[in-house]
Scaffold this active site. Structure first.
Site, PDB file in Angstrom:
ATOM      1  N   LYS A 118       0.392 -20.168   3.916  1.00  0.00           N
ATOM      2  CA  LYS A 118      -0.485 -20.761   4.945  1.00  0.00           C
ATOM      3  C   LYS A 118      -1.838 -21.146   4.357  1.00  0.00           C
ATOM      4  CE  LYS A 118       1.718 -20.833   8.916  1.00  0.00           C
ATOM      5  NZ  LYS A 118       1.797 -21.921   9.873  1.00  0.00           N
ATOM      6  N   LYS A 198      13.573 -25.468   2.574  1.00  0.00           N
ATOM      7  CA  LYS A 198      14.018 -24.891   3.839  1.00  0.00           C
ATOM      8  C   LYS A 198      13.702 -25.862   4.979  1.00  0.00           C
ATOM      9  CE  LYS A 198      11.315 -22.194   6.117  1.00  0.00           C
ATOM     10  NZ  LYS A 198      10.521 -21.233   6.870  1.00  0.00           N
ATOM     11  N   LYS A 201       9.693 -27.658  10.482  1.00  0.00           N
ATOM     12  CA  LYS A 201       8.944 -28.702  11.174  1.00  0.00           C
ATOM     13  C   LYS A 201       7.743 -29.156  10.351  1.00  0.00           C
ATOM     14  CE  LYS A 201       9.841 -28.655  15.363  1.00  0.00           C
ATOM     15  NZ  LYS A 201      10.104 -28.177  16.696  1.00  0.00           N
TER      16      LYS A 201
HETATM   17  P1  AMP Z   1      10.026 -20.300  13.342  1.00  0.00           P
HETATM   18  O1  AMP Z   1      10.302 -21.612  13.968  1.00  0.00           O
HETATM   19  O2  AMP Z   1       9.450 -20.378  11.975  1.00  0.00           O
HETATM   20  O3  AMP Z   1       9.302 -19.358  14.283  1.00  0.00           O
HETATM   21  O4  AMP Z   1      11.453 -19.627  13.097  1.00  0.00           O
HETATM   22  C1  AMP Z   1      12.228 -19.096  14.117  1.00  0.00           C
HETATM   23  C2  AMP Z   1      13.423 -18.367  13.520  1.00  0.00           C
HETATM   24  O5  AMP Z   1      14.261 -19.304  12.835  1.00  0.00           O
HETATM   25  C3  AMP Z   1      13.024 -17.309  12.485  1.00  0.00           C
HETATM   26  O6  AMP Z   1      13.889 -16.191  12.610  1.00  0.00           O
HETATM   27  C4  AMP Z   1      13.226 -18.005  11.175  1.00  0.00           C
HETATM   28  O7  AMP Z   1      13.509 -17.112  10.126  1.00  0.00           O
HETATM   29  C5  AMP Z   1      14.428 -18.894  11.483  1.00  0.00           C
HETATM   30  N1  AMP Z   1      14.418 -20.104  10.653  1.00  0.00           N
HETATM   31  C6  AMP Z   1      13.459 -21.062  10.634  1.00  0.00           C
HETATM   32  N2  AMP Z   1      13.774 -22.050   9.767  1.00  0.00           N
HETATM   33  C7  AMP Z   1      14.960 -21.701   9.209  1.00  0.00           C
HETATM   34  C8  AMP Z   1      15.817 -22.309   8.233  1.00  0.00           C
HETATM   35  N3  AMP Z   1      15.526 -23.467   7.671  1.00  0.00           N
HETATM   36  N4  AMP Z   1      16.958 -21.658   7.899  1.00  0.00           N
HETATM   37  C9  AMP Z   1      17.287 -20.484   8.466  1.00  0.00           C
HETATM   38  N5  AMP Z   1      16.525 -19.853   9.399  1.00  0.00           N
HETATM   39  C10 AMP Z   1      15.381 -20.458   9.767  1.00  0.00           C
END
Ligand code: AMP
Ligand code: TRP
Length: 329
Positions: A118, A198, A201
């Site tokens: 970050k 990965k 967004k």
């Molecule tokens: P976030 O949108 O970062 O709050 O992620 C929400 C959930 O989705 C968390 O448990 C992340 O670890 C999972 N997550 C986000 N991006 C990925 C990705 N590219 N592959 C696998 N899991 C993901």
């Protein structure tokens, strides 16, 4: 709640209200939220306090919180089988976070990979919340004494820290919290359309599963495929092609496609078209439900309000115990 037949284990996960989820969120985390609600007492939280570390726009945060709630329900969370709530509706978590901060060495949070990341991605806004972020995450999990946490692999370091914090508290004040365990799906890291990083967004490499067919098609068609296959007539390498990997995750007949990729009967564009069609068809019911829910925001609010209310006795009990142990009561 239909918890009677479930194992006496509590699952918890949090998700940031960052707009509608993408394919990585679903394959990496949300599909496990949905599976676990059948087996364990399950609590899912839209973490708006966490989002404040990056979003300073009240209207946007409110809108995205509702959107995430609608999306989670549309993707399969059933408010009769799990508890879905908004983090700030149970502000007790902030008191627990403060107490946990006092048993967490600064060096533990400074070394968190997401904090380092970050600092690079939002260099003009390295606010203190970013540093404390994983301690609030530990408080989220420990407040309901959850022991199972479905997340994607990128959260592994945060989960390890949550375990260390639970251990540090238990060591100082006596056995209070279980050490939470991360659980992963078979796709703990879903790569984005760039085929390298990965799906996320923040780097604009997502496939937005709840968008319309055209958007999904555009995103999928932009995906990087097999870089070792310059010509359509060359044999393909499905193991090294991200589009083939995505087929494997969402398509029970992927082996046929892989074979035709290997022997060059299909080209990369055909594979991408097939993936876009499959994703569009698979997520069509969820997309429809998502739109229906967004049209009745009071229903979303009522589900979220019920969720927070349902958690009150559990949260009160933990906080009573914690206050007593540390000497605040
Ligand atoms: P976030 O949108 O970062 O709050 O992620 C929400 C959930 O989705 C968390 O448990 C992340 O670890 C999972 N997550 C986000 N991006 C990925 C990705 N590219 N592959 C696998 N899991 C993901
Ligand atoms: N940090 C998580 C993410 O960015 C969100 C989160 C907050 C979380 N609190 C949590 C995940 C508790 C699991 C458990 O995805």
């Amino acid at each position: 709640m239909t918890t009677a037949a479930k194992a006496p284990i509590r699952a918890y996960s949090g998700i940031q209200p960052s707009g509608a989820p993408h394919l990585g969120n679903d394959l990496g985390a949300i599909r496990n939220y949905v599976a676990l609600q059948e087996r364990y007492e399950s609590i899912y939280c839209i973490v708006d306090y966490h989002a404040l570390t990056s979003v300073h726009d009240g209207d946007r945060l409110r809108r995205q919180t509702r959107e995430m709630a609608a999306a989670l329900i549309a993707l399969g969370l059933d408010p009769n089988k799990c508890t879905l709530f908004v983090q700030s509706h149970r502000p007790e978590v902030l008191e627990l976070a403060w107490i946990l901060m006092t048993v967490t060495p600064v060096s533990w949070v400074e070394r968190t990979p997401t904090y380092k990341e970050k600092k690079l991605t939002q260099p003009d806004d390295v606010n203190h919340g970013l540093l404390t972020y994983p301690i609030l995450q530990a408080a989220d999990i420990l407040l309901p004494k959850a022991s199972v946490v479905p997340v994607g692999k990128d959260q592994a370091a945060h989960l390890e820290l949550s375990r260390e914090i639970a251990r540090a508290f238990n060591h100082k004040f006596g056995e209070t919290f279980p050490e939470p365990q991360a659980v992963f799906t078979e796709a703990p890291v879903v790569l984005g359309t760039d085929g390298e990083k990965k799906m996320s967004k923040s780097i604009n490499n997502t496939i937005d599963i709840l968008s319309d067919a055209e958007t999904i098609k555009k995103q999928v068609m932009s995906a990087v495929t097999d870089v070792k296959r310059p010509l359509k007539s060359d044999p393909g390498h499905p193991e090294a092609c991200n589009v083939c990997q995505l087929h494997k995750l969402v398509n029970p007949d992927y082996k046929e496609l892989w074979e035709s990729e290997r022997n060059a009967t299909t080209g990369c564009a055909d594979l991408k078209r097939a993936l876009a069609e499959r994703l569009t068809a698979h997520y069509a019911p969820a997309r429809e439900r998502y739109q229906e829910l967004l049209a009745v925001p009071h229903e979303i609010d009522s589900i979220l309000g019920d969720g927070a209310q349902r958690l009150l006795p559990l949260v009160t009990e933990t906080m009573h115990e914690v206050r007593e142990r540390v000497g605040l009561a």
